[in-house]
Design a protein around this motif. Sequence first.
Motif, mmCIF file in Angstrom:
data_model
loop_
_atom_site.group_PDB
_atom_site.id
_atom_site.type_symbol
_atom_site.label_atom_id
_atom_site.label_comp_id
_atom_site.label_asym_id
_atom_site.label_seq_id
_atom_site.Cartn_x
_atom_site.Cartn_y
_atom_site.Cartn_z
ATOM 1 N N ALA A 42 0.831 -1.204 0.000
ATOM 2 C CA ALA A 42 0.000 0.000 0.000
ATOM 3 C C ALA A 42 0.864 1.251 0.000
ATOM 4 O O ALA A 42 0.575 2.218 -0.721
ATOM 5 C CB ALA A 42 -0.936 -0.006 1.217
ATOM 6 N N TYR A 43 1.924 1.267 0.796
ATOM 7 C CA TYR A 43 2.817 2.431 0.823
ATOM 8 C C TYR A 43 3.470 2.642 -0.536
ATOM 9 O O TYR A 43 3.587 3.779 -1.006
ATOM 10 C CB TYR A 43 3.882 2.260 1.896
ATOM 11 N N ALA A 44 3.916 1.567 -1.164
ATOM 12 C CA ALA A 44 4.568 1.703 -2.465
ATOM 13 C C ALA A 44 3.593 2.211 -3.522
ATOM 14 O O ALA A 44 3.922 3.104 -4.315
ATOM 15 C CB ALA A 44 5.169 0.361 -2.886
ATOM 16 N N LEU A 45 2.386 1.667 -3.529
ATOM 17 C CA LEU A 45 1.382 2.103 -4.495
ATOM 18 C C LEU A 45 0.989 3.561 -4.256
ATOM 19 O O LEU A 45 0.823 4.339 -5.204
ATOM 20 C CB LEU A 45 0.142 1.212 -4.411
ATOM 21 N N ALA A 46 0.831 3.938 -2.990
ATOM 22 C CA ALA A 46 0.470 5.318 -2.679
ATOM 23 C C ALA A 46 1.552 6.280 -3.166
ATOM 24 O O ALA A 46 1.256 7.327 -3.741
ATOM 25 C CB ALA A 46 0.259 5.478 -1.174
ATOM 26 N N ALA A 47 2.815 5.918 -2.939
ATOM 27 C CA ALA A 47 3.917 6.774 -3.384
ATOM 28 C C ALA A 47 3.919 6.901 -4.899
ATOM 29 O O ALA A 47 4.130 7.993 -5.450
ATOM 30 C CB ALA A 47 5.246 6.207 -2.897
ATOM 31 N N ALA A 48 3.670 5.791 -5.591
ATOM 32 C CA ALA A 48 3.649 5.823 -7.057
ATOM 33 C C ALA A 48 2.480 6.645 -7.577
ATOM 34 O O ALA A 48 2.615 7.413 -8.529
ATOM 35 C CB ALA A 48 3.593 4.400 -7.605
ATOM 36 N N HIS A 49 1.309 6.498 -6.958
ATOM 37 C CA HIS A 49 0.143 7.279 -7.379
ATOM 38 C C HIS A 49 0.366 8.766 -7.140
ATOM 39 O O HIS A 49 -0.021 9.609 -7.962
ATOM 40 C CB HIS A 49 -1.109 6.819 -6.625
ATOM 41 N N ARG A 50 0.972 9.097 -5.995
ATOM 42 C CA ARG A 50 1.249 10.509 -5.711
ATOM 43 C C ARG A 50 2.237 11.097 -6.709
ATOM 44 O O ARG A 50 2.214 12.299 -6.978
ATOM 45 C CB ARG A 50 1.769 10.656 -4.286
ATOM 46 N N ALA A 51 3.111 10.241 -7.240
ATOM 47 C CA ALA A 51 4.057 10.705 -8.253
ATOM 48 C C ALA A 51 3.389 10.838 -9.612
ATOM 49 O O ALA A 51 3.993 11.352 -10.555
ATOM 50 C CB ALA A 51 5.236 9.734 -8.351
#
Length: 223
Positions: free
Chosen positions: A185-194
Amino acid sequence: MSVAPQPPAWLAAVLAALAEGHDPATPPAWWRRVDGELDRLAGRVPFRVVYDWHARVLASASGSDAGRRVGDLHRRALAGDRVGADEWRAALRPALRELYRAAYPYAEARAVAYANAEVYATANGYGPDEVAGFAAHYADLSTGANAEAFADANAIANADALAGALARADETAYAGTYPAALVRAYALAAAHRAGAAGAPRVLWTAYGRLADALAESLSRVSD
């Protein structure tokens, strides 16, 4: 013949999740660092690594007030302060809600909803402009509702489970909170925010940052 030290169950789960997020053609550089630290510690990883890792990277990933509050609790726990489950829960819920809202694949889900609504409207005799308007309206409503429900449900369930484990510094309970899912979830959130979650290298970079931070947290433990 020596046997490689086995990490605690929570760390094994986290490492398995992190291993998913790299270029298959390139072994992750962090893996050697983590192996070296586990050898140095003979597999004895104190729970304080959880606090350190979350405080430095995970809890502060969003940069929001909610994330900073959780980060402060991890730093207090790392310093030896006993934080109760209720205090953890109250801080975790809004922070996790932000996390899971950012991790939700909104663009992909909206595209599917739009396509389905477009087929429905066309089949029911809507004109070209009506088709586009109906599809957009439906996609926005349904995807927004699904994203909010996803964030709320995950925040409540995970905050309740994590609060008890973090309050007691209980590694068995923490392993039972499915920390691998939290990593994803943290990795996906970071990618989406990017703004580029669909680009593999953006996601690999997010996983790599989490892994590098974990290796650094392990290095802070005295053997």
